[in-house]
Enzyme design. Structure first.
Site, PDB file in Angstrom:
ATOM      1  N   LYS A 162     -36.952  24.338  -8.374  1.00  0.00           N
ATOM      2  CA  LYS A 162     -35.857  24.708  -7.469  1.00  0.00           C
ATOM      3  C   LYS A 162     -36.435  25.234  -6.157  1.00  0.00           C
ATOM      4  CE  LYS A 162     -31.529  27.411  -7.484  1.00  0.00           C
ATOM      5  NZ  LYS A 162     -30.676  28.354  -8.245  1.00  0.00           N
ATOM      6  N   SER A 172     -25.773  27.087  -8.903  1.00  0.00           N
ATOM      7  CA  SER A 172     -26.502  26.625  -7.754  1.00  0.00           C
ATOM      8  C   SER A 172     -27.703  25.740  -8.053  1.00  0.00           C
ATOM      9  CB  SER A 172     -26.969  27.833  -6.931  1.00  0.00           C
ATOM     10  OG  SER A 172     -27.957  28.566  -7.639  1.00  0.00           O
ATOM     11  N   SER A 197     -26.067  30.102 -12.612  1.00  0.00           N
ATOM     12  CA  SER A 197     -26.646  29.010 -11.818  1.00  0.00           C
ATOM     13  C   SER A 197     -27.619  28.097 -12.541  1.00  0.00           C
ATOM     14  CB  SER A 197     -27.342  29.577 -10.570  1.00  0.00           C
ATOM     15  OG  SER A 197     -26.391  29.896  -9.585  1.00  0.00           O
TER      16      SER A 197
END
Lengths: 96, 488
Positions: free
Chosen positions: B78, B153, B177
């Protein structure tokens, strides 16, 4: 506890955000809708409850006081928008 | 079967036996990325040159007889995890050109174990959002239906695993997330106990809630990844000095006598009846294997969203104060003096969602409002934790849906901030209490994956993973989940 435009201007200043009244009004509507929805919490009897800032019981975390290799000056400056002579360059902050 | 479709544990065996090589595997994953990522758009930065190099180095280590769990495995990261020398943007304009001078601790651990880095993954800006639509750069699409969001997210991290452009990925979870996008994309995602994994080098959103965790194709892969990234780190004072077990060893398809609590608040208003049905079926299948199911109640879960949307913005407003155009990232308005430069830089560099959270947080912490908002939310957090503690005296794990609905359409909720936030209503309480939470796919609804959430006691990821594994074995969905329909 709805925010007014005046409060929005004040908070934007505190948060160092340069925003037009038009933008602030737009954000204000969205934020007030959220705050209104979350008002349920305001009504709860919480006076005698201790606050929680961390979910796990960690208090002071100590380590040995020994010197380690710090980030080098070159690496620290490698992302600087402007740098010179090993220093960050910023707009003048004291009057001449 | 093509290599990129295989699980981490299958590939581990093939690499260790010398039946395939690390460069061959990396090549297969990069080929898949070239084919499908233009459609899915999970990656913000692809690092194929680095991946070839790392694969070559991994192969040398394999040939020297090294046998470690991640050696030669292609992994995506990420874009809020610092990677030395690799651009790390947090999907924000304000960090569009930021190249970290150091690695996050989890990244360092992956490097040391010989993992192969294939790229940096899209996300909502600063991890604030539930659909990855708040990325400043691109919209990631759900591999099951390209017109739908992957969740957020960590939407890029979930979509990459589902579309086989990484064998496993790392995400971060502040209010859901990791788990919510895992549910939306039909993969496994784990938020570890707060303190289990070092946050050093994770670009902070809300420090008392953030936790890094894996997204994988199976529960076994998740256990392997968790063992690889866990452990105390002197650089993160909130990381806890707890022994790190080999989580893979706890995986037995055995739930006889296990006490499952089913909080009635997790099946309340807003939960799609089809989602509730899939999840109840999953719980029943474990009951058939000898688990005891108890209905429980955690009334404060219903206040979770209200508590979170004070505490997380408050912490965010403080954490994001560092983006001022001085030391890194975007700088605009230098001619306006130093305050003017900061104000212009921040207004220009942050997106709408981030600005709104900074404003809420600044307001909640400002003079005269602290007691009414911030302190009250902290007190609510105490009650929520106490309710979880009480319930966990009676049961071993809690189960419910991960998200109230399956993946929604791109653009569907952008204009409705409250509806978007309700997507995290079932995951947020777990962050507030610091507990481990796992999302495991439990079937499809109208062709879209549904996630079963398994919540455990602090530092009891072993039980959470064992229960997830037992369910996964019983459900037998893996073959179906390997082939997302949006890419067919």
């Amino acid at each position: 506890m709805a925010l007014t435009l005046k409060q929005m201007r004040h908070v934007a200043k505190l948060a160092r955000l340069e925003l037009s009244d038009e933008k602030l009004t737009h954000y204000m509507h969205a934020i007030n809708a959220l705050l209104e929805h979350f008002e349920t919490l305001q009504a709860m009897p919480l006076d005698t409850v201790e606050p929680t800032s961390h979910s796990i019981p960690v208090f002071n975390a100590f380590r040995e006081d020994c010197v380690e290799e710090p980030l080098s000056r070159d690496l620290a400056l490698m992302n600087a928008p402007e740098a010179r002579d090993g220093l960050f360059i910023v707009p003048r902050i004291v009057e001449e | 079967m093509e290599l990129h479709l295989k699980t981490l544990s299958e590939l581990r065996t093939l690499l260790d036996r010398g039946e395939i090589s690390a460069p061959e595997l990396t090549e297969a994953v990069l080929n898949q990325m070239a084919q499908v990522d233009p459609k899915v758009q999970a990656y913000l930065t692809q690092t194929s040159d680095l991946a070839h190099l790392m694969a070559q180095q991994a192969q040398e280590r394999l040939q020297q007889g090294e046998r470690t769990p991640l050696l030669g495995i292609p992994i995506g990261i990420k874009d809020n995890l610092c990677t030395a020398g690799i651009r790390t943007t947090c999907a924000s304009k304000i960090l569009h050109n930021f190249v970290p001078p150091y690695d996050a601790t989890v990244v360092l651990k992956l490097r040391a174990q010989g993992a192969v880095f294939v790229g940096k993954l899209n996300m909502d800006e600063f991890a604030m959002g539930s659909s990855t639509e708040f990325s400043a750069f691109q919209v990631t699409r759900n591999p099951w239906d390209l017109e739908r969001v992957p969740g957020g997210s960590s939407g890029g991290s979930a979509a990459a695993v589902a579309s086989h452009t990484a064998i496993a990925t790392l995400g971060s979870d502040t209010g859901g997330s990791i788990r919510q996008p895992a549910a939306f994309c039909g993969v496994v995602g784990l938020k570890p106990t707060y303190g289990r994994v070092s946050r050093y080098g994770l670009i902070a959103y809300a420090s008392s809630l953030d936790q890094i965790g894996p997204l994988t194709k199976t529960v076994e892969d998740c256990a392997i990844m968790l063992s690889a990234i866990s452990g105390h780190d002197p650089r993160d004072a909130t990381s806890v000095n707890q022994p790190v077990p080999d989580f893979r060893k706890s995986l037995r398809p055995e739930v006889k006598g296990l006490k499952i609590g089913v909080p009635r608040e997790m099946f309340g208003q807003g939960v799609h009846p089809e989602v509730a049905l899939r999840v109840r079926d999953a719980i029943q299948s474990l009951e058939e294997e000898g688990a005891e199911v108890h209905e429980v109640s955690i009334p404060m879960m219903e206040q979770g969203l209200a508590i979170y949307y004070i505490l997380a913005p408050a912490e965010c407003s403080s954490n994001l104060a560092r983006y001022d155009g001085v030391r890194y990232g975007l700088r605009v308005g230098a001619e306006k003096g130093h305050i003017g430069m900061m104000e212009a830089t921040r207004a220009e560099g942050f997106g709408d969602e981030v600005i709104q959270r900074i404003i809420i947080g600044t307001y909640a912490l400002s003079s005269g409002y602290y007691d009414a908002f911030y302190l009250k939310a902290q007190k609510g957090r105490t009650l929520l934790r106490q309710e979880f503690d009480r319930v966990f005296q009676q049961v071993d794990v809690l189960m419910g849906p991960t998200a109230p609905t399956p993946a929604f359409r791109i653009g569907e909720l952008v204009g409705d901030p409250l509806a978007m936030k309700l997507s995290d209503v079932l995951t947020i309480p777990v962050n507030l209490a610091g507990l481990p939470g796992l999302s495991v796919p439990c079937g499809l609804m109208e062709g879209l994956p549904v996630g079963l959430q398994i919540i455990g006691k602090p530092f009891d990821e072993a039980t959470v993973l064992r229960v997830g594994y037992a369910y996964e074995q019983k459900a037998g969905l893996l073959e179906q989940l390997r082939h997302p329909t949006g890419l067919a």
